[in-house]
Design a protein around this motif. Sequence first.
Motif, PDB file in Angstrom:
ATOM      1  N   SER A  39      32.458 -35.261   2.551  1.00 12.44           N
ATOM      2  CA  SER A  39      32.982 -35.800   3.808  1.00 12.44           C
ATOM      3  C   SER A  39      33.945 -36.961   3.547  1.00 12.44           C
ATOM      4  O   SER A  39      35.029 -37.028   4.129  1.00 12.44           O
ATOM      5  N   ALA A  99      31.831 -35.475  13.085  1.00 16.93           N
ATOM      6  CA  ALA A  99      32.609 -34.899  14.186  1.00 16.93           C
ATOM      7  C   ALA A  99      32.624 -35.794  15.422  1.00 16.93           C
ATOM      8  O   ALA A  99      33.701 -36.064  15.969  1.00 16.93           O
ATOM      9  N   ARG A 102      34.723 -38.924  14.602  1.00 19.97           N
ATOM     10  CA  ARG A 102      36.133 -38.569  14.403  1.00 19.97           C
ATOM     11  C   ARG A 102      36.822 -38.371  15.756  1.00 19.97           C
ATOM     12  O   ARG A 102      37.924 -38.846  15.982  1.00 19.97           O
ATOM     13  N   ASP A 111      38.673 -31.091  12.052  1.00 15.49           N
ATOM     14  CA  ASP A 111      38.004 -31.785  10.943  1.00 15.49           C
ATOM     15  C   ASP A 111      39.044 -32.242   9.919  1.00 15.49           C
ATOM     16  O   ASP A 111      40.140 -31.694   9.828  1.00 15.49           O
ATOM     17  N   TRP A 112      38.677 -33.267   9.151  1.00 15.59           N
ATOM     18  CA  TRP A 112      39.616 -33.899   8.219  1.00 15.59           C
ATOM     19  C   TRP A 112      40.219 -32.910   7.232  1.00 15.59           C
ATOM     20  O   TRP A 112      41.414 -32.974   6.944  1.00 15.59           O
TER      21      TRP A 112
END
Length: 168
Positions: A39, A99, A102, A111-112
């Motif tokens: 992550s 999530a 973010r 998502d990143w």
Amino acid sequence: MKRRTLLTVGVVTGALLTLVGGTLALLKPGRRDGRFTESGTALFTAVAKAVLSSTLPAEPAALGKALQGHLKRLEDTIAGLNPHMQAEIDELATIVGSAPGRVALVGLNTDWASASTAQVSAALQDMRESKLAVRQQAYHALRDLSNGAYFADPSTWQAIGYPGPRAL
């Protein structure tokens, strides 16, 4: 805004972030044992691509190597900070790596790892211009960490025209 109101908002926001960050850290931390988790790696890679876009190499192999070196320097930079600062960075990475965090704090629905550089850049710009101090602080932390770790390597100085320190 009155000073008392500002202090109250700061204390409440800090307590809320600590509570949320502590809870999320049990689920999916951004760093573990001084190293980025999956992550954290996705988060800081996406941020680096957005913040450093004009200074990163364009060729994919060189880009991968530059980002690997950057992430290593970033881990080393964070490890050199005092434990309190490390804990704050860990909380930030955990919150924005999740999530809900973010979406709520960054404003990024993707998502990143899947977000494009343009999407991350736009989300960071929104954070920078936000009226919420906590969003601005998160933006500055992410940007400053990325810039500081990247430009700590003398091989990156040429990209910004810095010749290096003068010989004495």
